[in-house]
Scaffold this motif. Structure first.
Motif, mmCIF file in Angstrom:
data_model
loop_
_atom_site.group_PDB
_atom_site.id
_atom_site.type_symbol
_atom_site.label_atom_id
_atom_site.label_comp_id
_atom_site.label_asym_id
_atom_site.label_seq_id
_atom_site.Cartn_x
_atom_site.Cartn_y
_atom_site.Cartn_z
ATOM 1 N N GLU A 93 0.816 -1.217 0.000
ATOM 2 C CA GLU A 93 0.000 0.000 0.000
ATOM 3 C C GLU A 93 0.852 1.270 0.000
ATOM 4 N N SER A 140 -7.673 6.070 10.336
ATOM 5 C CA SER A 140 -7.837 5.764 8.909
ATOM 6 C C SER A 140 -6.763 4.818 8.388
ATOM 7 N N LEU A 141 -5.520 4.941 8.856
ATOM 8 C CA LEU A 141 -4.478 4.053 8.374
ATOM 9 C C LEU A 141 -4.746 2.629 8.855
ATOM 10 N N SER A 142 -5.196 2.486 10.094
ATOM 11 C CA SER A 142 -5.528 1.160 10.624
ATOM 12 C C SER A 142 -6.618 0.502 9.794
ATOM 13 N N MET A 143 -7.649 1.248 9.482
ATOM 14 C CA MET A 143 -8.758 0.695 8.706
ATOM 15 C C MET A 143 -8.325 0.390 7.270
ATOM 16 N N ARG A 144 -7.478 1.250 6.715
ATOM 17 C CA ARG A 144 -6.946 1.009 5.366
ATOM 18 C C ARG A 144 -6.098 -0.263 5.350
ATOM 19 N N LEU A 145 -5.299 -0.452 6.374
ATOM 20 C CA LEU A 145 -4.436 -1.628 6.434
ATOM 21 C C LEU A 145 -5.259 -2.896 6.656
ATOM 22 N N ARG A 146 -6.316 -2.796 7.412
ATOM 23 C CA ARG A 146 -7.204 -3.953 7.601
ATOM 24 C C ARG A 146 -7.801 -4.371 6.250
ATOM 25 N N GLU A 147 -8.233 -3.396 5.456
ATOM 26 C CA GLU A 147 -8.777 -3.695 4.122
ATOM 27 C C GLU A 147 -7.705 -4.293 3.217
ATOM 28 N N ALA A 148 -6.488 -3.772 3.298
ATOM 29 C CA ALA A 148 -5.387 -4.296 2.482
ATOM 30 C C ALA A 148 -5.083 -5.740 2.870
ATOM 31 N N LYS A 151 -7.597 -7.963 1.206
ATOM 32 C CA LYS A 151 -7.321 -8.121 -0.220
ATOM 33 C C LYS A 151 -6.227 -9.161 -0.430
#
Length: 156
Positions: A93, A140-148, A151
């Motif tokens: 990411e 937001s970074l935590s949630m973005r990393l969870r989504e990554a 994937k």
């Protein structure tokens, strides 16, 4: 969605924390103490004043520069599969990762914090020792990393 609270306490485990064994009594006692204090997890602090890991999770923060910080793999922590996947996902990411020890005080002033484990994947930490982290909500970074992470798992 709401995040969880953690407390900090001394790490009384043996020196080879990277070996997953059946001798997990200190981990269990730390988890119990956290629950009795109204927290989800306990972050363990070594003799130098740095967070090693949680009683059953890895510990992460996002520093003031937006970098993802976690203790490096070694005998101080259990380098779990989820941790390895999160590190790979972060790099994919374009998130800068810094593997180094951090103090509870640094964690309390971090933008974000979270825990990871195979049984939990990534859970945002919104309070440490009763002090809100960031704005007291999952970052937001935590949630973005969870989504990554999700994937990466879909591709496997």
């Amino acid at each position: 969605e709401k995040g969880v609270a953690v407390i900090t306490m001394p790490d009384i485990r043996w020196a080879r924390r990277d070996i997953k064994s059946v001798a997990l009594l200190p981990n269990i006692l730390a988890k119990q103490q956290a629950r009795e204090a109204g927290a989800y997890e306990a972050w363990l602090v070594d003799d130098t004043g740095h967070v090693t890991e949680g009683s059953s999770t890895n510990a992460w923060i996002v520093d003031s520069e937006g970098r993802l910080v976690t203790r490096p793999a070694g005998s101080e922590i259990l380098n779990g599969v989820t941790r390895k996947v999160l590190l790979a996902a972060a790099r994919q990411e374009g998130i800068e990762v810094v593997e180094r020890a951090f103090t509870p005080q640094e964690a309390k002033s971090a933008r974000e914090a979270f825990i990871s484990a195979s049984s939990a994947i990534l859970i945002p930490v919104t309070a440490i020792d009763g002090q809100s982290i960031g704005n007291g909500a999952p970052g937001s970074l935590s949630m973005r990393l969870r989504e990554a992470y999700m994937k990466v798992c879909e591709l496997s």
